[in-house]
Enzyme design. Structure first.
Site, PDB file in Angstrom:
ATOM      1  N   THR A 214       0.869  -1.176   0.000  1.00 14.13           N
ATOM      2  CA  THR A 214       0.000   0.000   0.000  1.00 14.13           C
ATOM      3  C   THR A 214       0.900   1.219   0.000  1.00 14.13           C
ATOM      4  O   THR A 214       2.028   1.181   0.501  1.00 14.13           O
ATOM      5  CB  THR A 214      -0.888   0.027   1.242  1.00 14.13           C
ATOM      6  OG1 THR A 214      -0.049   0.021   2.391  1.00 14.13           O
ATOM      7  CG2 THR A 214      -1.792  -1.185   1.269  1.00 14.13           C
TER       8      THR A 214
ATOM      9  N   TRP B 189     -19.310  15.570  11.455  1.00 16.44           N
ATOM     10  CA  TRP B 189     -18.327  15.315  10.418  1.00 16.44           C
ATOM     11  C   TRP B 189     -18.676  16.058   9.123  1.00 16.44           C
ATOM     12  O   TRP B 189     -19.829  16.051   8.696  1.00 16.44           O
ATOM     13  CB  TRP B 189     -18.259  13.808  10.113  1.00 16.44           C
ATOM     14  CG  TRP B 189     -17.624  12.985  11.185  1.00 16.44           C
ATOM     15  CD1 TRP B 189     -17.178  13.419  12.406  1.00 16.44           C
ATOM     16  CD2 TRP B 189     -17.351  11.576  11.132  1.00 16.44           C
ATOM     17  NE1 TRP B 189     -16.647  12.377  13.128  1.00 16.44           N
ATOM     18  CE2 TRP B 189     -16.746  11.223  12.365  1.00 16.44           C
ATOM     19  CE3 TRP B 189     -17.546  10.581  10.183  1.00 16.44           C
ATOM     20  CZ2 TRP B 189     -16.346   9.916  12.654  1.00 16.44           C
ATOM     21  CZ3 TRP B 189     -17.150   9.291  10.478  1.00 16.44           C
ATOM     22  CH2 TRP B 189     -16.544   8.950  11.697  1.00 16.44           C
TER      23      TRP B 189
ATOM     24  N   LYS C 299     -13.747  17.393  11.430  1.00 11.83           N
ATOM     25  CA  LYS C 299     -14.610  17.271  12.605  1.00 11.83           C
ATOM     26  C   LYS C 299     -14.902  18.660  13.144  1.00 11.83           C
ATOM     27  O   LYS C 299     -14.034  19.313  13.726  1.00 11.83           O
ATOM     28  CB  LYS C 299     -13.971  16.351  13.638  1.00 11.83           C
ATOM     29  CG  LYS C 299     -13.894  14.928  13.093  1.00 11.83           C
ATOM     30  CD  LYS C 299     -13.396  13.891  14.070  1.00 11.83           C
ATOM     31  CE  LYS C 299     -13.478  12.513  13.405  1.00 11.83           C
ATOM     32  NZ  LYS C 299     -12.915  11.433  14.187  1.00 11.83           N
TER      33      LYS C 299
ATOM     34  N   GLU D  70      -5.738  -3.687  -0.509  1.00  9.57           N
ATOM     35  CA  GLU D  70      -6.085  -4.684   0.520  1.00  9.57           C
ATOM     36  C   GLU D  70      -7.283  -5.542   0.127  1.00  9.57           C
ATOM     37  O   GLU D  70      -7.605  -6.504   0.799  1.00  9.57           O
ATOM     38  CB  GLU D  70      -6.393  -3.981   1.851  1.00  9.57           C
ATOM     39  CG  GLU D  70      -5.176  -3.446   2.588  1.00  9.57           C
ATOM     40  CD  GLU D  70      -4.816  -2.012   2.197  1.00  9.57           C
ATOM     41  OE1 GLU D  70      -5.238  -1.563   1.107  1.00  9.57           O
ATOM     42  OE2 GLU D  70      -4.108  -1.363   2.979  1.00  9.57           O
TER      43      GLU D  70
END
Lengths: 548, 548
Positions: free
Chosen positions: B185, B444, B439, B330
């Site tokens: 990754t 959010w 935030k 992944e």
């Protein structure tokens, strides 16, 4: 070194979990055995299937136990499948078209512990109940109302059991190689043999058959599996439709043209699968009633070779695409499908039609070879006949309880018992069953090819070809014809019809008109019975010689 | 009780065996790194991949050893993949867009034994050769001619090795959980981590992604994977195209609009997959040259969110359907795809477009949940944000050498690090990376949603949104805009553009015009770098407060 991806066993309960989570509101519509159309959803089927698991546990069913179903295609049957498999028991689908004697043999061989049945089959079960000692409980797939007319000692009501059972039940959690399903082959020779599917084989068959060049399943499709769940697992559609989120339309007991047509139109069916007989009935019904197919786009036809007239009828009169497929109980069932290659797709309609009449090519997951008696590979030239053998993760390894012993060759291939050709596009065509192929002068003649052509004669209702003994050539073909009602015909009419369509030396030595072409339990021509009926038959070519 | 189906391990060599047997003549066309278009077939690739296996064995590679590739999408790279994996070694794809330092870290961490590279990357390898002590051999993916300009001590010529090696080599025969591939990754935090794919995970990803509601692959398709094999495995297309028998068109090193367009037209490409940037370049090229797309039917776009303008541009100007997909290294990589459900398919074009901008729904094989910080499941209402977690047979279980330790939650789910919503059709939409979400006052704000809208402003070349510290609200959004060349704009123009498109309290507190929006190795906006550059930035709303 092993990879480090997640351990996620391929168990079929995950298929219904997926359908519930992502397609929970998608409908499953059934023509119930009681009559009315019944509507449910994957979310509801999921909940009820969990209840089925608990109900079966309460009846004493444990992991590995066989639970039989003798049932039409309905939502209840789907629930039963998942309920049985999810808890680690084995779902044994019984074919109601079998003779009672065979049915009893199979139930006993499988040692079925519980039997779930539609109302339809209670008479035959009642008559044979004493011959099924392993069956502890018979559950009738109906509700309390439906039970009112039931006079069957000890029979339990499915809906009552489902209602009373808890929906809280853990599924899966076992090895993906755990047995999930059992289906017996119709066994034209010897006793029926059981194919014991695993969760893994079912799961792999599901995801492979969903592909564009196989069943081409999508959440946008509405699928009518006419092919029964008791016959080669409804081509896997009871697993692959929920996996794709396709709407499922179940025809129940009514497979006649009018009933099938009504369901297709009322439910907006886009895709369907069935044997040729069903499609012939539908086409006849449509023509008689001037019916239309306003939503149906394509049908997959398998179970036996597709007559050209059906492909043309669907295409030219109704704009429906026919895809030919081939499979066997031993293959879960899919072996090949006639999805066009790029080269075929580029051909004109008539050339494409020639490919559509072949059984097609295998998807990834089916290895396939054509061999001669010396087990040497034969060319893919479209004309060389050979034994067809297959290998793959959803192909049988051995029969249940090792019936028939070792059935794979040295390279792990299973002999399908079919004789076939494979062409340069990889399209396989069954030319015969190995035991039906006519061996004439050391060469092979395909009985199926001749009978398919003969069936195209306007006067023929059905036709069959068998080999008759011949002193010089060993065997020579004889054509048996059942004429349409009210018509008459001569032998020469049929021989003339074959002329130019088959090799000259394939021409039958005789044409025999018969009242009946017998069919076996799976709707195929029962050649064993025909051969029995014809055992005293003598070829006119032989008689001529004898009297000469 | 276990099922009795065949034991047929899911190893990727069987994919190329299948392609050879059933689609042997199907072409693989590459724009070679040397320049010319090179044509080969699956049958030839199969034979040459076998030679690659033997060549690697001769270089001392054994089962489990890592063999790295630093290469563009070409037929040679495909051969190398199968050659490496087929013999049980591990194919480690290196991303050439990484900084040299990261590249060295990864090669050392993986302990790559042999490295196969395109000519393109020799300079960076030469410079860093000493820092890669585990690499015993560097093989250059070119022929003897191509080697003439190569000045690299010990470098071997790929074509010479292939030519000299035998094509006789046994593949597979090992556990399907054997490691097959390794991909790191990009690691915006901490060191890159390796995902170690198994044959099983690759095989399952292949057959699942072939499905109609995923990549919809068919033997009739001609597929151009622009998405690199070194980036999330080219979305699996180097495995799924041979599995389907699709013609494969490989773009080599040239991913600009003109080169991609030329290949699409000359090879009759029907389907392609790439990140949005590539498609933006193609659309720009087409518009500038009045180019047409005469064969392309659909594109899958992943890697980052698809701007609406691209979907509309393809649809309205070129009649090409865009399908949005989401994945991660992944996940092998596919997680979701925006294939319509029946309800979406019944909507009008504009309503469907709203769904097309979402990342879509998971296929069978991906379990997915949305949870809050307390790990409670959140509703699929299309508005509630939550952490996105996944589980499945091609999802990472742990990173190579256990980097990062235990990465699955109690139920076996992997945290994607994404924040998302899921709507009533099961369509997931990434609203942000968990670390980029703003935030503000306990709620959010999605940085991505704001920047996607801002990018639609005709004057914007690119845009990014980050959270800036705020004394009262903790964080407030700041919009960074890179203007198109030669244009000027005011903050108010951009704020007015956002009005009505986002909630009022999401409105950025500031708009900052910048010369550069930095991108990371995978083409995504590098917010880490932006935050570093902006570390001394103070919000005007804060300054106002301070000076008040």
């Amino acid at each position: 070194m092993l990879g480090l991806m997640q351990n996620w066993p391929l168990t079929v309960d995950k298929i219904l979990d997926h359908a519930k989570a992502w397609h929970g509101d998608r409908e499953v519509v059934s023509r119930s055995v009681e009559g009315p159309i019944v509507r449910t959803t994957y979310a509801q089927i999921h909940e009820r299937a969990k209840r089925v698991s608990n109900a079966l546990k309460a009846l004493g069913v444990g992991p590995g136990d066989r639970v039989a179903t003798l049932a039409w295609n309905t939502g209840r049957h789907v629930e039963a499948w998942y309920g049985i498999m999810g808890m680690g028991a084995v779902c044994h689908t019984l074919n109601p078209r079998l003779f009672a004697e065979q049915l009893c043999y199979i139930v006993n061989h499988a040692e079925d512990k519980v039997l779930l049945t539609d109302l339809t089959f209670l008479p035959v079960l009642l008559e044979n109940r004493a011959k099924m000692p392993t069956v502890k409980h018979v559950v009738v797939l109906t509700d309390a109302d439906g039970m009112k007319g039931v006079n069957f000692p000890g029979a339990l009501c499915y809906e009552t059991l489902v209602e009373q059972a808890s929906a809280d039940c853990e599924w899966g959690g076992f090895d993906e190689n755990t047995a999930a399903g059992l289906c017996y082959t119709s066994g034209t020779t010897g006793n029926p043999k059981g194919v014991l599917y695993s969760h893994r084989s079912n799961f792999l068959h599901t995801i492979i058959t969903m592909g564009r060049d196989v069943m081409d399943l999508s959440a946008t499709e509405t699928v009518l599996p006419v092919v029964p769940m008791f016959h080669a697992n409804a081509w896997g559609l009871a697993l692959s439709c929920p996996a794709a989120g396709a709407k499922l339309v179940m025809p129940g007991a009514k497979l006649d043209g009018a009933s099938v047509h009504e369901l297709i139109e009322s439910e907006g069916v886009t895709f369907s699968a069935a044997v040729p007989t069903v499609w012939q009935m539908l086409l006849t019904h449509l023509r008689e009633t001037n019916g239309k197919l306003t939503t149906l786009k394509r049908v997959v036809i398998g179970g036996s070779a597709v007559p050209e007239a059906i492909v043309r009828g669907f295409r030219d009169e109704y704009g429906v695409d026919v895809t030919h497929a081939w499979g066997m109980t031993e293959l879960s069932p899919l072996g090949t499908i006639a999805a066009p290659t790029a080269a075929i797709a580029a051909m004109d309609d008539e050339a494409q039609l020639r490919s559509k009449l072949k059984q097609g090519r295998p998807p990834l997951g089916i290895e396939m070879k054509l061999v001669n008696d010396a087990e040497e590979r034969l060319p893919h030239d479209g004309t060389t006949f050979g034994k067809l053998k297959v290998k793959g993760p959803f192909v049988v390894g051995e029969y249940f309880k090792s019936e028939g012993g070792q059935i794979l060759d040295e390279d792990g291939f299973f002999d399908t018992g079919d004789v076939a050709t494979i062409d340069d596009q990889g399209f396989m065509q069954i030319t015969d069953r190995a035991k039906d192929v006519i061996k004439s002068g050391g060469e092979w003649i395909s009985s199926i090819e001749i009978e398919n052509i003969a069936m195209g004669h306007p006067k023929a209702a059905n036709a069959a070809v068998i080999g008759a003994l011949h002193p010089k050539w060993d065997e020579r073909p004889v054509l048996l014809v059942k004429l349409r009602e009210g018509v008459e015909a001569t032998k020469d009419e049929f021989l003339a019809f074959l002329e130019g369509k088959i090799a000259k030396w394939w021409t039958p030595d005789d044409v025999v008109f018969v009242d009946d072409i017998p069919l076996g339990a799976t709707g195929k021509i029962d050649k064993k019975l025909i051969r029995e009926r014809m055992k005293d038959y003598v070829l006119p070519t032989t008689k001529a010689k004898e009297s000469a």
